[in-house]
Scaffold this motif. Structure first.
Motif, PDB file in Angstrom:
ATOM      1  N   ALA A 196      -7.085   3.647  -3.744  1.00 45.03           N
ATOM      2  CA  ALA A 196      -5.799   3.143  -3.250  1.00 45.03           C
ATOM      3  C   ALA A 196      -4.760   4.257  -3.146  1.00 45.03           C
ATOM      4  O   ALA A 196      -3.988   4.305  -2.181  1.00 45.03           O
ATOM      5  CB  ALA A 196      -5.295   2.028  -4.154  1.00 45.03           C
ATOM      6  N   SER A 197      -4.752   5.163  -4.105  1.00 46.83           N
ATOM      7  CA  SER A 197      -3.760   6.246  -4.086  1.00 46.83           C
ATOM      8  C   SER A 197      -3.949   7.149  -2.868  1.00 46.83           C
ATOM      9  O   SER A 197      -2.972   7.584  -2.251  1.00 46.83           O
ATOM     10  CB  SER A 197      -3.814   7.062  -5.371  1.00 46.83           C
ATOM     11  OG  SER A 197      -5.109   7.620  -5.534  1.00 46.83           O
ATOM     12  N   GLU A 198      -5.199   7.418  -2.507  1.00 46.26           N
ATOM     13  CA  GLU A 198      -5.475   8.258  -1.327  1.00 46.26           C
ATOM     14  C   GLU A 198      -5.077   7.545  -0.046  1.00 46.26           C
ATOM     15  O   GLU A 198      -4.478   8.145   0.849  1.00 46.26           O
ATOM     16  CB  GLU A 198      -6.964   8.625  -1.266  1.00 46.26           C
ATOM     17  CG  GLU A 198      -7.404   9.626  -2.294  1.00 46.26           C
ATOM     18  CD  GLU A 198      -8.905   9.922  -2.214  1.00 46.26           C
ATOM     19  OE1 GLU A 198      -9.537   9.604  -1.178  1.00 46.26           O
ATOM     20  OE2 GLU A 198      -9.435  10.466  -3.198  1.00 46.26           O
ATOM     21  N   PHE A 199      -5.426   6.259   0.055  1.00 49.06           N
ATOM     22  CA  PHE A 199      -5.098   5.500   1.262  1.00 49.06           C
ATOM     23  C   PHE A 199      -3.577   5.363   1.395  1.00 49.06           C
ATOM     24  O   PHE A 199      -3.027   5.538   2.485  1.00 49.06           O
ATOM     25  CB  PHE A 199      -5.787   4.131   1.232  1.00 49.06           C
ATOM     26  CG  PHE A 199      -5.561   3.311   2.471  1.00 49.06           C
ATOM     27  CD1 PHE A 199      -5.805   3.826   3.731  1.00 49.06           C
ATOM     28  CD2 PHE A 199      -5.091   2.010   2.376  1.00 49.06           C
ATOM     29  CE1 PHE A 199      -5.596   3.074   4.877  1.00 49.06           C
ATOM     30  CE2 PHE A 199      -4.884   1.243   3.505  1.00 49.06           C
ATOM     31  CZ  PHE A 199      -5.132   1.777   4.761  1.00 49.06           C
ATOM     32  N   ALA A 200      -2.888   5.078   0.299  1.00 45.29           N
ATOM     33  CA  ALA A 200      -1.428   4.950   0.342  1.00 45.29           C
ATOM     34  C   ALA A 200      -0.777   6.265   0.757  1.00 45.29           C
ATOM     35  O   ALA A 200       0.175   6.278   1.548  1.00 45.29           O
ATOM     36  CB  ALA A 200      -0.900   4.489  -1.013  1.00 45.29           C
ATOM     37  N   ALA A 201      -1.270   7.378   0.236  1.00 44.12           N
ATOM     38  CA  ALA A 201      -0.727   8.691   0.607  1.00 44.12           C
ATOM     39  C   ALA A 201      -0.919   8.950   2.096  1.00 44.12           C
ATOM     40  O   ALA A 201      -0.019   9.465   2.771  1.00 44.12           O
ATOM     41  CB  ALA A 201      -1.384   9.795  -0.228  1.00 44.12           C
ATOM     42  N   LEU A 202      -2.085   8.587   2.623  1.00 45.99           N
ATOM     43  CA  LEU A 202      -2.351   8.754   4.051  1.00 45.99           C
ATOM     44  C   LEU A 202      -1.382   7.904   4.870  1.00 45.99           C
ATOM     45  O   LEU A 202      -0.814   8.378   5.852  1.00 45.99           O
ATOM     46  CB  LEU A 202      -3.799   8.352   4.359  1.00 45.99           C
ATOM     47  CG  LEU A 202      -4.150   8.405   5.831  1.00 45.99           C
ATOM     48  CD1 LEU A 202      -5.364   9.290   6.045  1.00 45.99           C
ATOM     49  CD2 LEU A 202      -4.438   7.011   6.353  1.00 45.99           C
ATOM     50  N   LEU A 203      -1.175   6.643   4.453  1.00 43.70           N
ATOM     51  CA  LEU A 203      -0.250   5.762   5.175  1.00 43.70           C
ATOM     52  C   LEU A 203       1.176   6.315   5.138  1.00 43.70           C
ATOM     53  O   LEU A 203       1.863   6.338   6.177  1.00 43.70           O
ATOM     54  CB  LEU A 203      -0.271   4.355   4.579  1.00 43.70           C
ATOM     55  CG  LEU A 203      -1.545   3.543   4.810  1.00 43.70           C
ATOM     56  CD1 LEU A 203      -1.496   2.247   4.006  1.00 43.70           C
ATOM     57  CD2 LEU A 203      -1.748   3.253   6.297  1.00 43.70           C
ATOM     58  N   ARG A 204       1.610   6.756   3.979  1.00 43.49           N
ATOM     59  CA  ARG A 204       2.978   7.278   3.853  1.00 43.49           C
ATOM     60  C   ARG A 204       3.166   8.531   4.700  1.00 43.49           C
ATOM     61  O   ARG A 204       4.225   8.726   5.295  1.00 43.49           O
ATOM     62  CB  ARG A 204       3.311   7.565   2.397  1.00 43.49           C
ATOM     63  CG  ARG A 204       3.550   6.301   1.595  1.00 43.49           C
ATOM     64  CD  ARG A 204       3.936   6.599   0.186  1.00 43.49           C
ATOM     65  NE  ARG A 204       5.357   6.970   0.154  1.00 43.49           N
ATOM     66  CZ  ARG A 204       6.151   6.731  -0.861  1.00 43.49           C
ATOM     67  NH1 ARG A 204       5.689   6.133  -1.940  1.00 43.49           N
ATOM     68  NH2 ARG A 204       7.409   7.092  -0.822  1.00 43.49           N
TER      69      ARG A 204
END
Length: 174
Positions: free
Chosen positions: A107-115
């Motif tokens: 989740a942290s990687e996906f959220a960073a990509l989205l941000r």
């Protein structure tokens, strides 16, 4: 009595001074809005990759209607049929393709990509009961309660301002 030059000039100088103080700072950048939902009600046709039930299809349509006036830059869903079917009406109504993401990505990687990819604008993310709370938590840097497997109606909205501060809102979709 004849007014002196200063008394005639004072009102004009005051107006100039007030006008100079009344500068308008530019509006801050609007930031990003991430709308996260779990897929709608799933059928029992396939234990690994079920489709949506008629109620689930109706919920997907209501989601699209609820986001009709929301400016969206992207729609994301995992590769499962139930998430793709939940995302499709919203993507179609906004003229967007559904971008598939890996449900197993941290989740942290996906959220960073989205941000990083969407510093402003709106993004719909359709996930699962065991992924949506973690993605929301990673986006906002806040605690998000677990989502039971029987819950289909929670919408989590994370708004991230231009300065990076985040606010999370929870609502229920009928």
């Amino acid at each position: 009595m004849i007014p002196n030059r200063f008394s005639l000039l004072a009102p004009a100088l005051l107006c100039i001074a007030l006008a100079a103080c009344k500068t308008h700072a530019p509006d801050p950048a609007p930031g990003a809005t991430f709308v996260l939902v779990r897929h709608a009600e799933k059928a029992t046709d396939d234990p690994r990759d079920p489709v949506l039930t008629p109620d689930g299809m109706a919920r997907a349509q209501r989601l699209a209607e609820s986001l009709r006036d929301t400016s969206l830059s992207a729609v994301y869903a995992t590769a499962y049929r139930r998430t793709q079917q939940t995302a499709a009406p919203t993507a179609q109504s906004h003229g967007l393709a559904v971008t598939t993401y890996d449900a197993k990505q941290p989740a942290s990687e996906f959220a960073a990509l989205l941000r990083q990819r969407y510093p402003d604008g709106g993004v719909l993310v359709v996930g699962h009961s065991n992924t949506v709370p973690d993605i929301a938590s990673a986006l906002c840097g806040c605690a998000v309660e677990a989502m039971p497997d029987t819950e289909y109606d929670r919408t989590i909205t994370v708004r991230i301002a231009a300065d990076g501060s985040a606010v999370m809102e929870r609502s229920r979709q009928n």
